[in-house]
Design a protein around this motif. Structure first.
Motif, short mmCIF file in Angstrom:
data_model
loop_
_atom_site.label_atom_id
_atom_site.label_comp_id
_atom_site.label_asym_id
_atom_site.label_seq_id
_atom_site.Cartn_x
_atom_site.Cartn_y
_atom_site.Cartn_z
N ASP A 87 -9.86 2.16 -8.43
CA ASP A 87 -11.15 2.75 -8.08
C ASP A 87 -12.30 2.13 -8.86
OD1 ASP A 87 -10.31 3.88 -10.45
OD2 ASP A 87 -10.58 5.95 -9.85
N VAL A 88 -12.25 2.11 -10.20
CA VAL A 88 -13.41 1.63 -10.95
C VAL A 88 -13.14 0.42 -11.83
CG1 VAL A 88 -14.50 3.91 -10.96
CG2 VAL A 88 -12.98 3.27 -12.84
N ARG A 89 -11.87 0.00 -11.99
CA ARG A 89 -11.59 -1.17 -12.84
C ARG A 89 -10.95 -2.31 -12.05
NH1 ARG A 89 -9.68 2.93 -16.84
NH2 ARG A 89 -11.32 3.13 -18.41
N TYR A 90 -11.14 -2.31 -10.77
CA TYR A 90 -10.50 -3.33 -9.93
C TYR A 90 -11.00 -4.74 -10.25
CZ TYR A 90 -8.30 -5.09 -5.64
OH TYR A 90 -7.51 -5.76 -4.73
N PHE A 91 -12.19 -4.83 -10.77
CA PHE A 91 -12.78 -6.13 -11.10
C PHE A 91 -12.05 -6.82 -12.25
CE2 PHE A 91 -14.69 -3.23 -14.03
CZ PHE A 91 -14.93 -3.96 -15.18
N LEU A 92 -11.27 -6.07 -13.04
CA LEU A 92 -10.56 -6.66 -14.18
C LEU A 92 -9.34 -7.48 -13.77
CD1 LEU A 92 -10.72 -3.65 -16.69
CD2 LEU A 92 -11.99 -5.79 -16.81
N GLY A 93 -8.86 -7.31 -12.56
CA GLY A 93 -7.77 -8.13 -12.07
C GLY A 93 -6.40 -7.50 -12.27
N PRO B 65 -12.40 5.51 -0.69
CA PRO B 65 -12.04 5.06 0.67
C PRO B 65 -11.23 3.79 0.73
CG PRO B 65 -14.38 4.71 0.23
CD PRO B 65 -13.86 5.53 -0.90
N ASP B 66 -11.44 2.85 -0.20
CA ASP B 66 -10.79 1.54 -0.10
C ASP B 66 -9.50 1.43 -0.91
OD1 ASP B 66 -11.00 -0.84 1.27
OD2 ASP B 66 -11.82 -1.92 -0.44
N VAL B 67 -9.15 2.49 -1.63
CA VAL B 67 -7.98 2.43 -2.50
C VAL B 67 -6.66 2.26 -1.74
CG1 VAL B 67 -6.57 3.78 -4.11
CG2 VAL B 67 -9.02 3.56 -4.48
N PRO B 68 -6.41 2.97 -0.64
CA PRO B 68 -5.14 2.77 0.07
C PRO B 68 -4.89 1.32 0.47
CG PRO B 68 -6.23 4.74 0.87
CD PRO B 68 -7.20 4.04 -0.02
N ARG B 69 -5.93 0.64 0.95
CA ARG B 69 -5.77 -0.76 1.35
C ARG B 69 -5.45 -1.63 0.14
NH1 ARG B 69 -8.39 -5.11 0.73
NH2 ARG B 69 -10.20 -4.04 -0.19
N LYS B 70 -6.16 -1.40 -0.97
CA LYS B 70 -5.92 -2.20 -2.18
C LYS B 70 -4.49 -2.04 -2.68
CE LYS B 70 -10.73 -1.91 -3.84
NZ LYS B 70 -11.61 -1.30 -4.87
N ILE C 165 0.14 -4.07 -4.45
CA ILE C 165 1.45 -3.62 -4.97
C ILE C 165 2.51 -3.88 -3.92
CG2 ILE C 165 2.80 -1.67 -5.81
CD1 ILE C 165 0.32 -0.50 -7.01
N SER C 166 2.53 -3.05 -2.87
CA SER C 166 3.53 -3.23 -1.82
C SER C 166 3.27 -2.20 -0.72
CB SER C 166 4.95 -3.05 -2.37
OG SER C 166 5.89 -2.99 -1.31
N PRO C 167 3.52 -2.57 0.55
CA PRO C 167 3.42 -1.57 1.62
C PRO C 167 4.51 -0.50 1.52
CG PRO C 167 3.33 -3.81 2.49
CD PRO C 167 3.78 -3.92 1.07
N PHE D 172 0.20 3.76 5.01
CA PHE D 172 1.56 4.11 4.60
C PHE D 172 2.16 5.10 5.59
CE2 PHE D 172 -0.90 3.11 0.79
CZ PHE D 172 -0.12 2.10 0.23
N PRO D 173 3.42 4.89 5.99
CA PRO D 173 4.06 5.83 6.91
C PRO D 173 4.27 7.19 6.26
CG PRO D 173 5.65 4.21 6.10
CD PRO D 173 4.31 3.76 5.62
#
Length: 436
Positions: free
Chosen positions: A174-180, A208-213, A218-220, A331-332
């Motif tokens: 959510d807020v630290r995605y820029f760190l890699g 909103p964008d967390v599920p896609r990330k 990680i993995s589907p 995710f199913p």
């Protein structure tokens, strides 16, 4: 006959003629008779013995002669002397031998010395290597919901020998995605090949964008756990939490970020870009993820016209079905476990057994693992060791205007009905309405 013997006898014949020669003859006879004895004495002389003795025996002899304290060296070992001001001193006493870490007890398949995720001290590198401990991306994520029991759920699961979870909420997606992803992996715990890695950040649920990330990075096939409770009670608890944080900030100021490293100007620029993108995605999704606090709970959730403030995150977070539908896009349904938080509070054991089956670990929890704390009014762990949630959990709720409570229940009723249709399960708090 040797040349030495022949010459000696010749001198003896000459000695018969003259007295001086007789003296010489006597000496020669002495040498001839005692030749072997002299050679033996020469070989056994003290000087030769000193040369042949080992160095540590000679040093020992010197110490005895000087009346110094003597320390004998063990056999087949080298002997070292300490010198201070050119004087021999006693060697230091041997250090106490460190006890070996146990590798045959009940924690032999663990990477940490304690099972409690709040006291995570890794075992030695040697044991980590032996046990196959490594850092890897999570198998399971507890993504929400805030103030619905996520901390208690993770705290209990940490005592399962086949589950390991990060102590902190990492807030990576959510807020630290820029760190890699390398930063994220580095802050996850060590795990054995048998253990399931878990991370909990409740705010993932509403971004909103967390599920896609998560699906991409990680993995589907990662497992998702969502715990929900009565949305009205959750909203009150959320307000109490945020109000307490607001008051604490007035006194202590902004708390230091313990996880985000110092950023270079380039990284600051990258973080600002990510913030702008997140803000656009939040607005595009029509979500409200920021709490807005009034002087009271009533002022925060109901406006001057008596309408529920849908744009406040305290209210919006309780519209569970809207957020769950977004997770179902990536995710199913069989990869998402939705837990009834009110049932979990009343009896944690059935829920924990459900989680064990969902994430694929052995059966561990039973009623013997818990006791009910009469003072705190919630369940605590009794074994493998006694542990309970801190005092900040289970905060006392203020008295709320009954009219506001009724208005909120009416607001959530259609969303709750929709939630049952989407998830295919009923929830404890819905018993207030006969439709459920």
């Amino acid at each position: 006959m040797s040349a030495f013997t022949y010459n000696a006898r010749k001198l003896c014949r000459l000695g018969k003629k003259t007295r001086p020669i007789l003296v010489m003859t006597t000496v020669c006879l002495f040498l001839l008779v005692f030749k072997k004895s002299l050679l033996k004495l020469q070989n056994d002389s003290p000087q030769q013995q000193v040369v042949q003795k080992p160095i540590h025996e000679r040093k020992l002899q010197e110490l005895k002669a000087a009346d110094q304290p003597v320390v004998t060296a063990p056999k087949n070992t080298s002997f070292h002397f300490q010198r201070t001001n050119n004087k021999l001193n006693k060697p230091k006493s041997k250090p106490v031998k460190k006890l070996k870490e146990p590798d045959d007890d009940q924690n032999a398949n663990q990477c940490y010395q304690m099972r409690d995720c709040s006291r995570m001290k890794p075992v030695s590198p040697k044991l980590r290597k032996k046990r196959g401990c490594e850092k890897r991306l999570p198998d399971t994520l507890i993504v929400g919901v805030k103030k619905a029991g996520t901390s208690a759920l993770k705290s209990f699961l940490c005592f399962h020998p086949d589950v390991i979870a990060s102590h902190f909420e990492l807030h990576y997606f959510d807020v630290r995605y820029f760190l890699g992803i390398e930063w994220y992996l580095d802050n996850l715990p060590y795990a054995t090949p048998k253990q399931k890695v878990m991370e909990k950040t409740p705010k993932y649920f509403i971004y909103p964008d967390v599920p896609r990330k998560i699906c991409d990075d990680i993995s589907p096939s990662v497992k998702i756990i969502i715990i929900v409770r009565d949305p009205v009670t959750r909203a009150i608890s959320d307000y109490v939490h945020e109000d307490e944080s607001r008051e604490r900030m007035k006194v202590e100021g902004q708390r230091k970020d313990r996880l985000t490293p110092s950023l270079s100007p380039e990284m600051e620029a990258i973080r600002n870009i990510h913030r702008r993108i997140d803000k656009q995605n939040i607005e595009r999704a029509g979500l409200n993820i920021f709490p807005k606090l009034g002087e009271t709970f009533e002022d925060s959730v109901v406006d001057a016209n008596g309408d529920v403030v849908r744009t406040n995150a305290i209210v919006d977070s309780g519209i569970y079905v809207v957020h769950i539908l977004r997770w179902l896009e990536y995710f199913p349904r069989n990869q998402i476990l939705i837990i009834d938080g009110d049932a979990f509070i009343k009896d944690p054991v059935p829920v924990l057994q459900q989680v064990e089956n969902f994430i694929g670990v052995s059966s561990y929890f039973s009623r013997d693992n818990f006791y009910f704390d009469e003072e705190k009014h919630f369940y605590c762990v009794s074994k493998p060791e006694k542990s309970c949630m801190p005092k900040v959990k289970g905060r006392k709720h203020p008295n709320i205007d009954p009219k506001v409570l009724k208005k909120l229940r009416e607001f959530y009723k259609p969303y709750d009905k929709w939630l049952v249709e989407v998830t295919g399960q009923n929830y404890t708090w819905m018993k207030y309405d006969k439709e459920f």
